[in-house]
Design a protein around this motif. Structure first.
Motif, PDB file in Angstrom:
ATOM      1  N   MET A   1       0.798  -1.201   0.054  1.00  0.00           N
ATOM      2  CA  MET A   1      -0.037  -0.083  -0.106  1.00  0.00           C
ATOM      3  C   MET A   1       0.867   1.248  -0.079  1.00  0.00           C
ATOM      4  O   MET A   1       0.530   2.227  -0.733  1.00  0.00           O
ATOM      5  CB  MET A   1      -0.812   0.017   1.225  1.00  0.00           C
TER       6      MET A   1
ATOM      7  N   LEU B   1       2.320   1.904  -3.230  1.00  0.00           N
ATOM      8  CA  LEU B   1       1.235   2.691  -4.293  1.00  0.00           C
ATOM      9  C   LEU B   1       1.183   4.288  -4.061  1.00  0.00           C
ATOM     10  O   LEU B   1       0.636   5.079  -4.824  1.00  0.00           O
ATOM     11  CB  LEU B   1      -0.145   2.284  -3.871  1.00  0.00           C
TER      12      LEU B   1
ATOM     13  N   ALA C   1       0.644   4.802  -8.145  1.00  0.00           N
ATOM     14  CA  ALA C   1      -0.763   4.308  -8.280  1.00  0.00           C
ATOM     15  C   ALA C   1      -0.720   4.142  -9.695  1.00  0.00           C
ATOM     16  O   ALA C   1      -1.776   3.618 -10.238  1.00  0.00           O
ATOM     17  CB  ALA C   1      -1.505   5.684  -7.855  1.00  0.00           C
TER      18      ALA C   1
ATOM     19  N   ARG D   1       3.662  20.831  -6.515  1.00  0.00           N
ATOM     20  CA  ARG D   1       2.312  20.895  -5.936  1.00  0.00           C
ATOM     21  C   ARG D   1       1.603  19.712  -6.082  1.00  0.00           C
ATOM     22  O   ARG D   1       0.486  19.773  -5.574  1.00  0.00           O
ATOM     23  CB  ARG D   1       1.740  22.310  -6.307  1.00  0.00           C
ATOM     24  N   ASN D   2       1.958  18.810  -7.123  1.00  0.00           N
ATOM     25  CA  ASN D   2       1.258  17.869  -7.483  1.00  0.00           C
ATOM     26  C   ASN D   2       1.350  16.512  -6.654  1.00  0.00           C
ATOM     27  O   ASN D   2       1.645  15.442  -7.442  1.00  0.00           O
ATOM     28  CB  ASN D   2       1.304  17.669  -8.894  1.00  0.00           C
ATOM     29  N   ILE D   3       1.835  16.750  -5.416  1.00  0.00           N
ATOM     30  CA  ILE D   3       1.897  15.456  -4.471  1.00  0.00           C
ATOM     31  C   ILE D   3       0.653  14.709  -4.336  1.00  0.00           C
ATOM     32  O   ILE D   3      -0.383  15.387  -4.018  1.00  0.00           O
ATOM     33  CB  ILE D   3       2.221  15.958  -3.151  1.00  0.00           C
ATOM     34  N   PRO D   4       0.710  13.517  -4.675  1.00  0.00           N
ATOM     35  CA  PRO D   4      -0.436  12.566  -4.475  1.00  0.00           C
ATOM     36  C   PRO D   4      -0.921  12.693  -2.859  1.00  0.00           C
ATOM     37  O   PRO D   4       0.005  12.731  -1.937  1.00  0.00           O
ATOM     38  CB  PRO D   4       0.105  11.027  -4.608  1.00  0.00           C
ATOM     39  N   ALA D   5      -2.027  12.928  -2.575  1.00  0.00           N
ATOM     40  CA  ALA D   5      -2.266  13.191  -1.054  1.00  0.00           C
ATOM     41  C   ALA D   5      -1.964  11.964  -0.212  1.00  0.00           C
ATOM     42  O   ALA D   5      -1.400  12.194   0.806  1.00  0.00           O
ATOM     43  CB  ALA D   5      -4.075  13.347  -1.000  1.00  0.00           C
ATOM     44  N   GLY D   6      -1.942  10.788  -0.692  1.00  0.00           N
ATOM     45  CA  GLY D   6      -1.347   9.557  -0.214  1.00  0.00           C
ATOM     46  C   GLY D   6       0.077   9.721   0.229  1.00  0.00           C
ATOM     47  O   GLY D   6       0.468   9.381   1.309  1.00  0.00           O
TER      48      GLY D   6
ATOM     49  N   MET E   1      -7.501   5.144   1.566  1.00  0.00           N
ATOM     50  CA  MET E   1      -6.143   5.292   1.620  1.00  0.00           C
ATOM     51  C   MET E   1      -5.584   4.943   0.170  1.00  0.00           C
ATOM     52  O   MET E   1      -4.761   5.745  -0.187  1.00  0.00           O
ATOM     53  CB  MET E   1      -5.470   4.332   2.578  1.00  0.00           C
ATOM     54  N   LEU E   2      -6.343   4.160  -0.486  1.00  0.00           N
ATOM     55  CA  LEU E   2      -6.169   3.639  -1.851  1.00  0.00           C
ATOM     56  C   LEU E   2      -6.541   5.285  -2.798  1.00  0.00           C
ATOM     57  O   LEU E   2      -5.773   5.552  -3.486  1.00  0.00           O
ATOM     58  CB  LEU E   2      -7.022   2.602  -2.406  1.00  0.00           C
TER      59      LEU E   2
ATOM     60  N   LEU F   1      -6.603   8.167  -1.846  1.00  0.00           N
ATOM     61  CA  LEU F   1      -5.380   9.334  -1.743  1.00  0.00           C
ATOM     62  C   LEU F   1      -4.419   9.330  -2.665  1.00  0.00           C
ATOM     63  O   LEU F   1      -3.859  10.262  -2.932  1.00  0.00           O
ATOM     64  CB  LEU F   1      -5.282   9.235  -0.230  1.00  0.00           C
ATOM     65  N   ASN F   2      -4.350   8.073  -3.334  1.00  0.00           N
ATOM     66  CA  ASN F   2      -3.149   8.238  -4.203  1.00  0.00           C
ATOM     67  C   ASN F   2      -3.502   8.722  -5.525  1.00  0.00           C
ATOM     68  O   ASN F   2      -2.534   8.872  -6.514  1.00  0.00           O
ATOM     69  CB  ASN F   2      -2.452   6.857  -4.328  1.00  0.00           C
ATOM     70  N   PHE F   3      -4.760   8.667  -5.629  1.00  0.00           N
ATOM     71  CA  PHE F   3      -5.430   9.160  -7.171  1.00  0.00           C
ATOM     72  C   PHE F   3      -5.938  10.697  -6.873  1.00  0.00           C
ATOM     73  O   PHE F   3      -6.463  11.055  -7.838  1.00  0.00           O
ATOM     74  CB  PHE F   3      -6.584   8.313  -7.420  1.00  0.00           C
ATOM     75  N   VAL F   4      -5.426  11.469  -6.016  1.00  0.00           N
ATOM     76  CA  VAL F   4      -5.856  12.837  -5.871  1.00  0.00           C
ATOM     77  C   VAL F   4      -4.809  13.745  -5.240  1.00  0.00           C
ATOM     78  O   VAL F   4      -4.003  13.065  -4.441  1.00  0.00           O
ATOM     79  CB  VAL F   4      -7.287  13.075  -5.111  1.00  0.00           C
ATOM     80  N   THR F   5      -4.335  14.743  -5.875  1.00  0.00           N
ATOM     81  CA  THR F   5      -3.257  15.600  -5.460  1.00  0.00           C
ATOM     82  C   THR F   5      -3.699  16.504  -4.339  1.00  0.00           C
ATOM     83  O   THR F   5      -4.818  16.635  -4.029  1.00  0.00           O
ATOM     84  CB  THR F   5      -2.592  16.447  -6.318  1.00  0.00           C
ATOM     85  N   VAL F   6      -2.781  16.885  -3.556  1.00  0.00           N
ATOM     86  CA  VAL F   6      -3.019  17.710  -2.315  1.00  0.00           C
ATOM     87  C   VAL F   6      -3.595  18.988  -2.904  1.00  0.00           C
ATOM     88  O   VAL F   6      -4.444  19.673  -2.248  1.00  0.00           O
ATOM     89  CB  VAL F   6      -1.562  17.990  -1.500  1.00  0.00           C
ATOM     90  N   ALA F   7      -2.979  19.532  -3.837  1.00  0.00           N
ATOM     91  CA  ALA F   7      -3.430  20.753  -4.498  1.00  0.00           C
ATOM     92  C   ALA F   7      -4.812  20.781  -5.014  1.00  0.00           C
ATOM     93  O   ALA F   7      -5.788  21.651  -4.675  1.00  0.00           O
ATOM     94  CB  ALA F   7      -2.727  21.076  -5.817  1.00  0.00           C
TER      95      ALA F   7
ATOM     96  N   LEU G   1      -7.138  18.825  -3.688  1.00  0.00           N
ATOM     97  CA  LEU G   1      -8.126  18.784  -2.280  1.00  0.00           C
ATOM     98  C   LEU G   1      -8.408  20.351  -1.678  1.00  0.00           C
ATOM     99  O   LEU G   1      -9.153  20.661  -1.347  1.00  0.00           O
ATOM    100  CB  LEU G   1      -7.281  18.003  -1.396  1.00  0.00           C
ATOM    101  N   GLU G   2      -7.215  20.886  -1.970  1.00  0.00           N
ATOM    102  CA  GLU G   2      -7.382  22.264  -1.363  1.00  0.00           C
ATOM    103  C   GLU G   2      -8.027  23.147  -2.050  1.00  0.00           C
ATOM    104  O   GLU G   2      -8.700  24.317  -1.773  1.00  0.00           O
ATOM    105  CB  GLU G   2      -5.835  22.882  -1.221  1.00  0.00           C
TER     106      GLU G   2
ATOM    107  N   LEU H   1      -8.736  17.532   5.596  1.00  0.00           N
ATOM    108  CA  LEU H   1      -8.339  17.929   4.117  1.00  0.00           C
ATOM    109  C   LEU H   1      -8.529  16.785   3.399  1.00  0.00           C
ATOM    110  O   LEU H   1      -8.849  16.773   2.221  1.00  0.00           O
ATOM    111  CB  LEU H   1      -6.777  18.160   3.978  1.00  0.00           C
ATOM    112  N   CYS H   2      -8.326  15.546   3.914  1.00  0.00           N
ATOM    113  CA  CYS H   2      -8.579  14.398   3.268  1.00  0.00           C
ATOM    114  C   CYS H   2      -9.943  13.829   3.021  1.00  0.00           C
ATOM    115  O   CYS H   2     -10.368  12.939   2.518  1.00  0.00           O
ATOM    116  CB  CYS H   2      -7.803  13.158   3.646  1.00  0.00           C
TER     117      CYS H   2
END
Lengths: 358, 358
Positions: free
Chosen positions: A44, A47, A51, A122-127, B94-95, B97-103, B105-106, B129-130
């Protein structure tokens, strides 16, 4: 009486190499008897920056497990388990994410460095941003108090302990133990090209299943001292990968010290030190490669090891999750089942009174 | 044949009030037969901004469930389930979160507004945030295609569908359905003080278990038109909470239109419209309050409803998780159990060849 618990593991993104051996596998072998050791096949976590290629993460689960067994990890003493099959890790992560701010995660030096290294911007995956909380979940779910990490990963243990203290404060008791990082003295093994990090993706790794020819070719191409052209020239030991590897793998430290002295003075050729290193690496890797090949013929056994370890880990991590959830006072469907009618009524009455107060 | 699936729910931070009734409960009652409806007691989501007070989140689980049953949610047709007891929701989060960026979400407008409303600034809990990814997990785990939300929550459904499309692209097939938001025509019910949002914490709510006296007092104190001092004065209907409530709860729309005309002309006192509203609210709430009091005497039944619903939800959400994990090709400990030795050997051979290629 009970042994201290160690949690370590590897992201399943590729077979392991000599860098893993020097940096962590050899330590794990040493600690098998003195510690209750859990090895997490971290699919996990892999990933969080893979991903786009879950198949890679998946197919390397077996690879890494084979490497563990081949170097001598003994499933009777060390539990090998698979992260994606341990739901409590995700559940604890989700809980812990409420006890850490986004700003704190962004300040984590390990995360900062890795964001830069991976060019996420800025494009960090949130995970990926959240993985320190996931790692805290991994460590605490096993109740690990000892975590061997590279020096660059030490801030993650700090982060874990911060979360532990917050959970304990919220629970009003020490429901989770803090963990201590052990950082190997040796430091990180450089790549054969002299770059700081040996990595499969960097193409500068010697994997633990390397063939004799691959080992020979890797040692021959190894970075030494570019200024050391003739045997009689004085050579530099510092930054010379062959000597770094000899330091890591040659058990005759005195012999290595002597070679270094001769090399520095002049009169010792690259060919000679490389032959010595090659002999050592061939001798180190041959039994690993052979054992790996033997094990690979019985994949059912390897899968059985992972399954059995994961079942043990499931029991352990579910117990921790329940304990943490209960300590925080989260709603329990189980406990309330046998609760008497009187108790429940009292609680409901209290609820009614509390409404106006809150 | 199969009914469309609806997911809705409430954060368990307090008993429900008239705002919930107008905004969502009445819709849920209407859809019980035509849809497969899941109601999520969202205790884990409640923790994203209540981590300091998990006891509040926990004790309101029963409160909200009582409200559901008291208004007429029928557990034989609608599944009431508890979020913290559904591990697949955390695992899918958790899975995702790897398919969306922090930017990304913000940038979510709902998150932006709520961060501001809660005064988090840079100290947003990471879990907060998540939470769009967690909500995507909730929606998709139940395979919901219809999600009733307030207008301010619509961007969360957009976010969910973005994640769904990414998962489907990674899986190479439509393993998850997209969801559609239904936004109630009525809009959000204001507080009795005229503030935009009725909320327990705002002290401007009429809860569904309010006593006759509480209802009377709330209606008497209700915000009308501050310029409407004498009965014969013309009054304003716009922003007049009594009329907003009459629009929401008086089934005689013609009668309300007539009252509005008279009130606007002048000659209709606040007392008269408040009496009418009070009668309506007393009639609406009385059976809910009585049913709630009756149910509260049998908490074992309420707990049984939650347990049974959670078990049904567990089956459903675990199935979705397995399907998503498998569609992405994550490692399966189960499937590989019966796999033949030949198949496994072929795979291991392939793995060896792939190493050099990757």
């Amino acid at each position: 009486m009970s042994k201290p618990v160690i949690l370590t593991g590897d992201r399943t993104t590729g077979p392991l190499h000599l860098g893993h051996y020097a940096g962590s596998l050899s330590t794990r072998l040493r600690l098998q008897d003195s510690h209750a050791q859990f090895l997490l096949l971290a699919d996990m976590q892999a990933l969080t920056d893979n991903a786009h290629d879950p198949a890679k993460v998946s197919r390397n689960v077996l690879e890494v497990a084979l490497d563990y067994l081949a170097v001598g990890i003994d499933p009777a003493r060390t539990t090998i388990c698979l992260q994606s099959h341990l739901p409590a890790l995700a559940e604890l992560t989700m809980l812990y994410l409420n006890f850490v701010t986004v700003a704190r995660l962004e300040r984590n030096p390990t995360i900062k460095d890795e964001i830069e290294a991976r060019g996420f911007g800025r494009n960090i995956p949130a995970g990926f941003l959240c993985y320190p909380a996931a790692q805290a979940a991994d460590i605490t779910a096993f109740r690990a108090t000892v975590v061997p990490v590279g020096a660059d990963q030490a801030p993650l243990i700090e982060q874990t302990n911060e979360i532990v203290r917050r959970i304990n404060a919220a629970a009003g008791r020490a429901v989770l133990p803090e963990a201590r990082a052990i950082i190997p003295k040796a430091g990180r093994l450089p790549g054969v090209d002299g770059k700081a990090k040996m990595s499969k993706s960097g193409g500068n790794a010697i994997r633990l299943s390397a063939s004799p020819d691959e080992i020979r070719a890797a040692v021959r191409a190894m970075f030494t001292d570019p200024g050391h052209l003739r045997v009689e020239d004085p050579g530099r030991v510092d930054g010379n990968v062959v000597f770094t590897y000899l330091d890591a793998f040659d058990e005759n430290a005195e012999g290595v010290a002597e070679l270094k002295a001769r090399y520095t003075r002049g009169g010792l050729g690259d060919g000679a030190i490389k032959r010595r290193l090659e002999d050592i690496l061939q001798a180190l890797i041959a039994p690993i490669r052979e054992e790996r090949a033997r094990l690979a013929k019985d994949p059912g056994h390897v899968l059985g090891v992972i399954r059995e370890g994961t079942e043990r880990a499931l029991t352990k991590t579910e117990a921790t999750k329940r304990e943490v959830f209960n300590a925080l006072g989260l709603f329990r469907l189980d406990r309330r089942k046998p609760a008497g009618r009187e108790e429940a009524l009292t609680e409901l009455a209290r609820l009614g009174q509390e409404f106006d107060a809150t």
